[in-house]
Design an enzyme around this catalytic site. Structure first.
Site, PDB file in Angstrom:
ATOM      1  N   ARG A   1       0.849  -1.201   0.000  1.00  0.00           N
ATOM      2  CA  ARG A   1       0.000   0.000   0.000  1.00  0.00           C
ATOM      3  C   ARG A   1       0.880   1.246   0.000  1.00  0.00           C
ATOM      4  O   ARG A   1       0.602   2.230  -0.677  1.00  0.00           O
ATOM      5  CB  ARG A   1      -0.963   0.006   1.200  1.00  0.00           C
ATOM      6  CG  ARG A   1      -1.719   1.323   1.325  1.00  0.00           C
ATOM      7  CD  ARG A   1      -2.963   1.294   2.208  1.00  0.00           C
ATOM      8  NE  ARG A   1      -2.867   0.424   3.352  1.00  0.00           N
ATOM      9  CZ  ARG A   1      -2.109   0.646   4.427  1.00  0.00           C
ATOM     10  NH1 ARG A   1      -1.390   1.755   4.515  1.00  0.00           N
ATOM     11  NH2 ARG A   1      -2.082  -0.218   5.419  1.00  0.00           N
TER      12      ARG A   1
ATOM     13  N   TYR B   1     -17.957  15.554 -15.745  1.00  0.00           N
ATOM     14  CA  TYR B   1     -18.289  14.120 -15.772  1.00  0.00           C
ATOM     15  C   TYR B   1     -19.292  13.796 -14.645  1.00  0.00           C
ATOM     16  O   TYR B   1     -19.114  14.240 -13.509  1.00  0.00           O
ATOM     17  CB  TYR B   1     -16.994  13.319 -15.609  1.00  0.00           C
ATOM     18  CG  TYR B   1     -17.188  11.835 -15.436  1.00  0.00           C
ATOM     19  CD1 TYR B   1     -17.572  11.031 -16.500  1.00  0.00           C
ATOM     20  CD2 TYR B   1     -16.985  11.232 -14.196  1.00  0.00           C
ATOM     21  CE1 TYR B   1     -17.754   9.673 -16.341  1.00  0.00           C
ATOM     22  CE2 TYR B   1     -17.155   9.871 -14.027  1.00  0.00           C
ATOM     23  CZ  TYR B   1     -17.548   9.097 -15.102  1.00  0.00           C
ATOM     24  OH  TYR B   1     -17.723   7.750 -14.933  1.00  0.00           O
TER      25      TYR B   1
ATOM     26  N   ASP C   1      -8.875  17.372 -15.268  1.00  0.00           N
ATOM     27  CA  ASP C   1      -9.136  15.969 -15.577  1.00  0.00           C
ATOM     28  C   ASP C   1      -8.786  15.801 -17.058  1.00  0.00           C
ATOM     29  O   ASP C   1      -9.520  16.250 -17.931  1.00  0.00           O
ATOM     30  CB  ASP C   1     -10.616  15.665 -15.293  1.00  0.00           C
ATOM     31  CG  ASP C   1     -10.992  14.222 -15.600  1.00  0.00           C
ATOM     32  OD1 ASP C   1     -10.303  13.587 -16.427  1.00  0.00           O
ATOM     33  OD2 ASP C   1     -11.988  13.733 -15.033  1.00  0.00           O
TER      34      ASP C   1
ATOM     35  N   LYS D   1      -9.581   4.705 -19.391  1.00  0.00           N
ATOM     36  CA  LYS D   1      -9.974   5.100 -20.741  1.00  0.00           C
ATOM     37  C   LYS D   1      -8.782   5.004 -21.699  1.00  0.00           C
ATOM     38  O   LYS D   1      -8.305   3.921 -21.942  1.00  0.00           O
ATOM     39  CB  LYS D   1     -10.601   6.496 -20.695  1.00  0.00           C
ATOM     40  CG  LYS D   1     -11.591   6.703 -19.524  1.00  0.00           C
ATOM     41  CD  LYS D   1     -12.867   5.902 -19.668  1.00  0.00           C
ATOM     42  CE  LYS D   1     -13.740   5.902 -18.417  1.00  0.00           C
ATOM     43  NZ  LYS D   1     -14.077   7.200 -17.842  1.00  0.00           N
TER      44      LYS D   1
HETATM   45  C1  LIG Z   1     -14.570   7.653 -16.593  1.00  0.00           C
HETATM   46  C2  LIG Z   1     -14.217   9.020 -16.152  1.00  0.00           C
HETATM   47  C3  LIG Z   1     -13.950   9.308 -14.802  1.00  0.00           C
HETATM   48  C4  LIG Z   1     -14.094   8.244 -13.718  1.00  0.00           C
HETATM   49  O1  LIG Z   1     -13.102   7.281 -13.825  1.00  0.00           O
HETATM   50  P1  LIG Z   1     -13.280   5.751 -13.342  1.00  0.00           P
HETATM   51  O2  LIG Z   1     -12.007   5.132 -13.771  1.00  0.00           O
HETATM   52  O3  LIG Z   1     -14.498   5.212 -14.023  1.00  0.00           O
HETATM   53  O4  LIG Z   1     -13.445   5.811 -11.862  1.00  0.00           O
HETATM   54  C5  LIG Z   1     -13.570  10.582 -14.467  1.00  0.00           C
HETATM   55  N1  LIG Z   1     -13.467  11.563 -15.403  1.00  0.00           N
HETATM   56  C6  LIG Z   1     -13.723  11.328 -16.703  1.00  0.00           C
HETATM   57  C7  LIG Z   1     -13.581  12.438 -17.683  1.00  0.00           C
HETATM   58  C8  LIG Z   1     -14.110  10.053 -17.124  1.00  0.00           C
HETATM   59  O5  LIG Z   1     -14.367   9.840 -18.414  1.00  0.00           O
END
Ligand SMILES: *Cc1c(COP(=O)(O)O)cnc(C)c1O
Length: 384
Positions: free
Chosen positions: A49, A101, A173, A198
């Site tokens: 961790r 998001y 983000d 993603k």
């Molecule tokens: C999918 C997504 C998230 C969340 O991420 P997870 O891996 O599903 O927890 C946050 N911001 C954006 C822009 C996303 O597309």
């Protein structure tokens, strides 16, 4: 060696191989704990961790790619965002833009707000309007550019300056762009977060989150939160994510080419009333996108004519799957109103323009003509 160019960094940055064996790939150190050499003496690896060599290789790689000094890997994008927002304290507020998001909105609205960390949503159309939303207790801003799902582009450099003028952390983000297309830390941002689920992972086979900073003090505080709360990425998923990142440049180029092709072709389609794609020269966001990112990305949003029956349209698609998520090698399509943005209040959705006719395509790396044919065939079938 001089600073590596990006495509070289994808392969050689971070901790590129294993010191103890010379393995050209960092091994999966699937161990929760590490033997202590001596009592009273701390050592680099003690407990996974707190630190794991496979995860550390990934953390160092993403730090290099984003132009930061420290990277941190988490179990999902939302756990990365949770850690980052845990930098705030009771009474602080975070500023969100309308088109955030859905999961980030839910986290702020229903998890942090009851804990005393509030938020404000801005619908500003430009930076002057946005400045008016910086109340004194706003201590952080989260931005996604281009936004999801409307693909609106926000000028990042002046936005970071605005945050700093008001004593707020500037958090980007960068999931939709990845550091291959856009690097917010270089534009003045303090923290970059990713849903590495993603594009960085790229194969729809893992969940992961990353945070990157360029400041020692922020790094120290975030590392404390990562270790104290413990939502770390596993050694196996760290390995898979490194493997995905190796081909990021190749994949993003193809995602962008395919997306531009579809956006160009579909802009003239009689059953599509509007195409949103910041890589399209005719798009209102094109100029700003070009100023801060190298290409338009792999996401295209479309507004369908009222003659298209939505249920039949999604059923008629043969190649492109109706699914949440994005950024994988395969194309996916979603209906934001009822899927990704269902957790957002309807009034908010309406206000920012997420209507029932809007669909979002995560354009994969398949043959572009097969993708076009799948969409146009489904449109025809759903409208007769
Ligand atoms: C999918 C997504 C998230 C969340 O991420 P997870 O891996 O599903 O927890 C946050 N911001 C954006 C822009 C996303 O597309």
């Amino acid at each position: 060696m001089n600073k590596m160019n990006f495509n070289t960094a994808l392969i050689h940055a971070g901790i590129p191989n294993d010191e103890s064996t010379g393995a050209v790939n960092i091994p999966i150190y699937q161990s929760s704990t590490f033997r202590r050499q001596e009592l009273y003496v701390s050592q680099q690896w003690e407990y996974s961790r707190s630190g794991n060599p496979t995860r550390a290789a990934l953390e160092s790689l993403i730090a290099d790619l984003e132009g930061g000094s420290h990277g941190l890997a988490f179990a999902s994008g939302l756990s990365a965002l949770t850690a980052v927002l845990s930098l705030l304290k009771q009474g602080d507020k975070v500023l969100l833009l309308g088109s955030t998001y859905g999961g980030t909105f839910r986290l702020v609205d229903r998890y942090f707000q009851p804990l005393g960390i509030g938020y404000r949503v801005s619908y500003a159309q430009d930076l002057d309007e946005l400045e008016a939303d910086f109340e004194p207790d706003i201590k952080a801003l989260i931005i996604e550019s281009p936004s999801n799902p409307l693909l609106e582009v926000t000028p990042l450099r002046p936005l970071a300056a605005l945050c700093h003028k008001h004593g707020a952390l500037a958090i980007a983000d960068n999931t939709f762009m990845t550091p291959y297309l856009q690097r917010p830390l270089e534009l003045g941002f303090d923290i970059v977060v990713h849903s590495a689920t993603k594009y960085l992972g790229g194969h729809s086979d893992l969940l992961a989150g990353l945070a990157v900073v360029k400041d020692e003090e922020l790094a120290r505080r975030l590392y404390f939160i990562q270790n104290a709360t413990g939502a770390v990425l596993s050694p196996f998923d760290s390995f898979l994510l490194i493997r995905g990142i190796r081909t990021l440049g190749l994949r993003m180029d193809r995602h962008c080419q395919n997306a531009l092709y579809l956006a160009t072709k579909l802009a003239d389609h009689k059953l599509i009333t509007r195409v949103h794609y910041p890589g399209l020269p005719a798009d209102p966001e094109f100029a700003q996108q070009r100023e801060q990112a190298s290409q338009g990305g792999g996401m295209v949003s479309l507004e369908l004519d009222f003659r298209v029956d939505l249920r039949r349209f999604f059923k008629a698609l043969k190649l492109i799957a109706l699914a949440e998520s994005l950024g994988g090698v395969e194309s996916l399509i979603c209906h934001p109103e009822s899927m990704t943005h269902a957790s957002m209040p309807a009034s908010l959705r309406e206000r920012i323009g997420i209507g029932s006719r809007l669909i979002r395509v995560s354009v994969g790396i398949e043959d572009k003509d097969d993708l076009l044919a799948d969409l146009t065939d489904a449109l025809e079938q759903a409208s007769d």
